[in-house]
Write an enzyme that holds these catalytic residues in place. Structure first.
Site, short mmCIF file in Angstrom:
data_model
loop_
_atom_site.label_atom_id
_atom_site.label_comp_id
_atom_site.label_asym_id
_atom_site.label_seq_id
_atom_site.Cartn_x
_atom_site.Cartn_y
_atom_site.Cartn_z
N GLU A 10 0.79 -1.24 0.00
CA GLU A 10 0.00 0.00 0.00
C GLU A 10 0.82 1.29 0.00
O GLU A 10 0.55 2.20 0.77
CB GLU A 10 -0.95 0.00 1.20
N GLU A 57 -6.36 -10.82 -1.16
CA GLU A 57 -7.24 -10.57 -0.01
C GLU A 57 -8.70 -10.46 -0.47
O GLU A 57 -9.45 -9.60 -0.01
CB GLU A 57 -6.83 -9.27 0.71
O1 9MR Z 1 -7.76 -8.09 8.47
C1 9MR Z 1 -6.97 -7.12 9.11
C2 9MR Z 1 -7.74 -6.55 10.29
O2 9MR Z 1 -7.94 -7.52 11.29
C3 9MR Z 1 -6.97 -5.36 10.88
O3 9MR Z 1 -7.77 -4.73 11.86
C4 9MR Z 1 -6.65 -4.38 9.78
C5 9MR Z 1 -5.88 -3.21 10.32
O4 9MR Z 1 -5.17 -2.52 9.34
O5 9MR Z 1 -5.88 -5.04 8.79
C6 9MR Z 1 -6.63 -6.02 8.14
O6 9MR Z 1 -5.92 -6.53 7.04
C7 9MR Z 1 -5.62 -5.58 6.02
C8 9MR Z 1 -4.42 -6.08 5.27
O7 9MR Z 1 -3.35 -6.25 6.16
C9 9MR Z 1 -4.02 -5.12 4.18
N1 9MR Z 1 -5.12 -4.85 3.28
C10 9MR Z 1 -6.33 -4.44 3.92
C11 9MR Z 1 -6.75 -5.46 4.96
C12 9MR Z 1 -8.09 -5.09 5.53
O8 9MR Z 1 -8.01 -3.88 6.25
#
Ligand code: 9MR
Length: 648
Positions: A342, A465
């Site tokens: 990102e 994802e």
């Molecule tokens: O699934 C993850 C969630 O439990 C966390 O709270 C969140 C915090 O940033 O991150 C989520 O995973 C993210 C992933 O690492 C990167 N792409 C977006 C995902 C969803 O937010």
């Protein structure tokens, strides 16, 4: 390809369900009610199962008749001085690990209050907290209903506790129930079985999911080809602040970050025990990376470090990350890694510089230190240098189909490809079906266009994802749109299968998703396949040969016969005072492992004392100092072994 006939699919479904499972499943009948394990109405005046959390001397827990839901008595926490003081119920001394429980309770402030139910545990000496239920507000009784909790055997001091306000808190009707395991549908095709010859099919899990037998049955049927840790391999989980600071204190060197895979351990162990390949997510990211990592001496209030120092930290982090992982888990197939996550905004520009939490979530401490996105290339260069063979390197992002961002990713990827340090693009694919196919974002055509563009790069693509939201409070029609949209996206993915090596769903059941309110996954909270599951498999055929995960045979380090007789030591033999205590501080910790690795890497700068060398020689004592000594200490720290020295 698609749209042949479903009958064949269904007929082969049972054969396709592969067992890579852990414990044998014992299922409750469909009608089974959760089993009550503890229930407190406090009518007998006994509140001894609860303790006060927060370490103040003033809070008292007692049985009170000032308020009650059932009967006349409730638990009262009075004299609270901070919002985090309150009644706590310990789980790990009463309940079983890897088991799901429901917690229900009634809570009330003496006057109007905002209350929360939270969760706390300690792993590898670090205590973590999370809010299970927030936003309970009012002056009357508020309900917490069947909130799921679980813990693993590595967690200690596991508590559910109540907090909020600083007013008196009443708790009544506190109930712990065991969640019944529900048998999953076996008469549907397994996704990995069906598509796994074309691309790996996997999912993301957090350790709590391992406690749900039904969730894991779905993983073992549909997603057994790849697992991503939902949070536990991100920098904020892996970096160990106390160890980082201790290392600086000891050596004066603040360029060697200290790490621990304690949080990820249950998932890593699962992959090792069940031979499931892993995607590593993620090394370099602006989010879920603590600001202190970018500050002098790893201090919260330190100055930002220079770019030169951050490069050293980055290299050492990536080095120790891969070295530790592959030493601790030599048989796990770490087949892919999101090196940078990102880094580009939708307009194709880098993020704004700043602390992670400062005004919006988009700021980047990497940009703060480097001035721009010039941290990306070294991240890939170091990852290429230290990643194990077979671990492919990806740039990963969301909204990766929007023009500005897509073009920036493509330009960056061309450059990195020329330098030989990138293998592919991770398309996160957090998509939104909305109310109709016309309103869906992105449109299937737009997503397909991105697949075309990334394919043209000649790099691999992984869908990393995938989830597809409905509107909140969805109706049947919304689920129908979701199904049609998922089908369109899946067909676009399948049409690019020659360029795609993995498709990973971001979770298993809707209720466990980060976007639970918008039901984005393929299975519902009852573990049943949704319409969108049916729409993506409908018409595809089960292959003759069902894919399996080949076991990983770790490669032995090359050994050469010594060509000369070993020289007898001329220095007096030093007796070991404490095996593992390389730095002479009378304790054995990962700081000792780091001291050994430093001494091996740069003996001039980081020489160990003679006593330290004797103490450090813990793997095959007498063999001299090697990285295996540091690894043995890390294993001790990770509780994978009980004592030192070790013979291998
Ligand atoms: O699934 C993850 C969630 O439990 C966390 O709270 C969140 C915090 O940033 O991150 C989520 O995973 C993210 C992933 O690492 C990167 N792409 C977006 C995902 C969803 O937010």
């Amino acid at each position: 390809m698609r749209k042949s006939h479903i009958t064949k699919v269904m007929a082969m479904a049972l054969a396709a369900s592969l067992a890579v499972g852990t414990a044998p499943a014992v299922y409750a009948a469909d009608t089974a009610e959760p089993k009550v394990v503890y229930s407190f109405d406090f009518e007998d005046g006994d509140v001894s199962a609860f303790t006060n959390r927060g370490g103040d001397d003033t809070t008292e827990l007692s049985a009170s008749k000032d308020a009650a839901v059932s009967g006349e008595t409730a638990l009262l926490a009075s004299g609270r001085s901070e919002s985090w003081n309150g009644p706590a119920f310990r789980l790990d001394d009463k309940l079983e690990p890897y088991t799901e429980y429901y917690i229900s309770a009634k809570i009330k402030g003496r006057y109007y209050t905002g209350a929360m139910m939270s969760f706390q545990y300690t792993v590898d000496g670090e205590t973590k907290y999370s809010n299970l239920v927030q936003n309970l507000n009012g002056s009357d009784w508020m309900s917490v209903e069947r909130v799921k909790v679980s813990f693993t055997e590595d967690m200690e001091g596991v508590y559910v506790y109540f907090e909020g306000g600083s007013d008196d808190l009443f708790i009544d009707d506190f109930v712990v129930e065991e969640v019944p395991a529900v048998e999953i549908e076996q008469d549907i095709p397994g996704l990995a079985a069906m598509f796994g010859n074309d691309f790996k099919v996997g999912t993301a899990l957090v350790p709590g999911n391992l406690s749900s037998r039904s969730t894991m049955d779905l993983v073992e049927k549909h997603f057994y080809q790849s697992l991503t840790a939902g949070n536990e391999m991100k920098p904020d989980s892996v970096l160990n602040k106390a160890a980082c600071q201790a290392y600086v204190e000891e050596t004066g060197d603040d360029t060697v970050p200290q790490i621990s895979f304690g949080a990820a351990k249950p998932l890593l162990n699962y992959c090792r025990n069940n031979n499931v390949p892993m995607r590593i997510h993620t090394l370099v990211w602006h989010s879920q990376t603590p600001d202190w990592f970018f500050k002098e001496n790893y201090a919260d209030d330190g100055e930002w470090v220079s770019k030169e120092k951050m490069l050293l930290r980055m290299e050492n982090y990536i080095k120790v990350f891969f070295e530790t992982l592959t030493e601790l888990y030599p048989t796990v197939d770490f087949y892919a890694c999101d090196v940078v996550n990102e880094a580009w905004l939708e307009d194709g520009k880098p993020r704004q510089p700043g602390e992670q939490g400062s005004g919006g979530s988009a700021k980047s401490a990497w940009v703060q230190v480097f001035g721009d996105n010039s941290f990306i290339e070294p991240a890939f260069t170091y990852a290429r240098k230290y990643a194990p063979e077979g671990c492919k390197l990806y740039y990963n992002d969301y909204n990766e189909y929007m023009d500005g961002k897509m073009n920036a990713i493509i330009d960056m990827a061309k450059d990195l490809k020329e330098k030989g340090v990138i293998d592919g693009i991770g398309m996160q694919s957090h998509l939104d079906a909305r109310q109709s196919l016309d309103a869906a974002f992105p449109s299937v055509a737009m997503y397909n266009n991105a697949l075309n563009k990334y394919s043209e790069l000649g790099l691999d693509i992984q869908v990393t994802e995938l989830d597809v939201t409905t509107p909140e409070n969805p109706k049947d029609a919304d689920f129908a749109v979701q199904a049609a949209y998922y089908e369109g996206i899946w067909d676009a993915i399948y049409a690019h299968k020659d360029n795609i090596s993995a498709v990973i769903l971001w979770g298993v059941t809707d209720d466990q998703s980060w976007r639970a309110k918008q039901y984005p996954l393929l299975f519902d909270a009852e573990y049943k396949a949704k319409e969108c599951f049916k729409s993506i498999v409908d018409g595809y055929e089960m292959p003759e040969v069902i894919p399996t995960n080949p076991p990983v045979i770790p490669t032995e380090p090359a050994t050469t016969e010594p060509t000369t007789k070993p020289v007898e030591p001329t220095t007096p033999v030093v007796e070991v005072t404490l095996y593992g205590d390389a730095n002479g501080d009378d304790v054995v910790s990962i700081a000792d492992a780091a001291a050994i690795l430093q001494a091996i890497g740069n003996a001039d700068k980081y020489e160990l004392s003679e006593q330290g060398k004797a103490n450090a020689d813990v793997c095959n004592p007498g063999g001299g100092l090697t990285a295996a000594d540091a690894i043995a200490i890390q294993k001790l720290d990770a509780k994978l072994i009980d004592s030192l020295p070790v013979t291998e």
